[in-house]
Design an enzyme around this catalytic site. Sequence first.
Site, short mmCIF file in Angstrom:
data_model
loop_
_atom_site.label_atom_id
_atom_site.label_comp_id
_atom_site.label_asym_id
_atom_site.label_seq_id
_atom_site.Cartn_x
_atom_site.Cartn_y
_atom_site.Cartn_z
N CYS A 194 48.84 49.10 51.04
CA CYS A 194 49.48 49.60 52.26
C CYS A 194 48.91 50.99 52.55
O CYS A 194 47.81 51.30 52.13
CB CYS A 194 51.00 49.58 52.16
SG CYS A 194 51.72 50.78 51.02
N ASN A 244 50.99 53.74 49.47
CA ASN A 244 51.32 53.14 48.17
C ASN A 244 52.64 53.64 47.60
O ASN A 244 52.79 53.82 46.40
CB ASN A 244 50.17 53.35 47.17
CG ASN A 244 50.28 52.51 45.92
OD1 ASN A 244 49.93 52.97 44.83
ND2 ASN A 244 50.73 51.28 46.02
N CYS A 248 55.78 52.46 49.53
CA CYS A 248 56.81 51.58 50.09
C CYS A 248 56.43 50.11 49.98
O CYS A 248 56.83 49.42 49.05
CB CYS A 248 57.08 51.91 51.57
SG CYS A 248 57.69 53.56 51.90
N ARG A 249 55.63 49.65 50.94
CA ARG A 249 55.36 48.23 51.05
C ARG A 249 54.56 47.65 49.89
O ARG A 249 54.95 46.62 49.32
CB ARG A 249 54.62 47.94 52.38
CG ARG A 249 55.51 48.17 53.59
CD ARG A 249 54.75 48.07 54.87
NE ARG A 249 53.93 49.28 55.09
CZ ARG A 249 53.13 49.44 56.12
NH1 ARG A 249 52.99 48.50 57.02
NH2 ARG A 249 52.45 50.57 56.26
N SER A 250 53.45 48.28 49.52
CA SER A 250 52.63 47.68 48.46
C SER A 250 53.30 47.72 47.09
O SER A 250 53.21 46.74 46.35
CB SER A 250 51.22 48.27 48.43
OG SER A 250 51.21 49.65 48.22
N ASP A 290 56.11 49.07 58.65
CA ASP A 290 56.25 50.21 57.75
C ASP A 290 57.68 50.76 57.84
O ASP A 290 58.10 51.23 58.90
CB ASP A 290 55.25 51.30 58.15
CG ASP A 290 55.20 52.45 57.18
OD1 ASP A 290 56.04 52.52 56.25
OD2 ASP A 290 54.31 53.31 57.33
#
Length: 162
Positions: free
Chosen positions: A8, A11, A13-15, A126
């Site tokens: 993401c 690195n 939140c999402r990933s 995001d």
Amino acid sequence: MYRVCFVCTGNICRSPMAESVFRAQVAEAGLSDRIEVDSAGTGGWHEGDGADPRAASVLAAAGYEQDHRARRFRASWFEHLDLVIALDAEHLRDLRAMAPAPEDVAKIRLLRSYDPAAGPDLDVPDPYYGPQDGFEECLELVEAAGPGLLAAVRTALKEHTA
């Protein structure tokens, strides 16, 4: 070992959420000894930081473990990775631009492309600048793509060892 890296922006939140969820799915499938799961960001703003506290709390509430330190994705990593999973179209574009060779570009996929119910919008939004429910939505989207991704990796593993 088959290596998957989720990518993401920063690195945090999402990933890391995708990494934690997919690692749990891999473990549940009994494939931890054959699949390595990792994550990184396209930018280095948060290198060394832990996951965003909101991401960590959503993961913990759902029973996922995570022990994360943010890092930036490097083009040299393509050589050692089998699959690079982008969380949105911007990451996909950045990773393709970073890929040293056409065979590296072929390793890059959007996470939601593994969710048959995803529809035309394959981005995982995001959640960083929004409220807590954005992190909950992120977790739902990541979990929904997991079974399809795991099935694709199982198929690749069979080809990998054939």
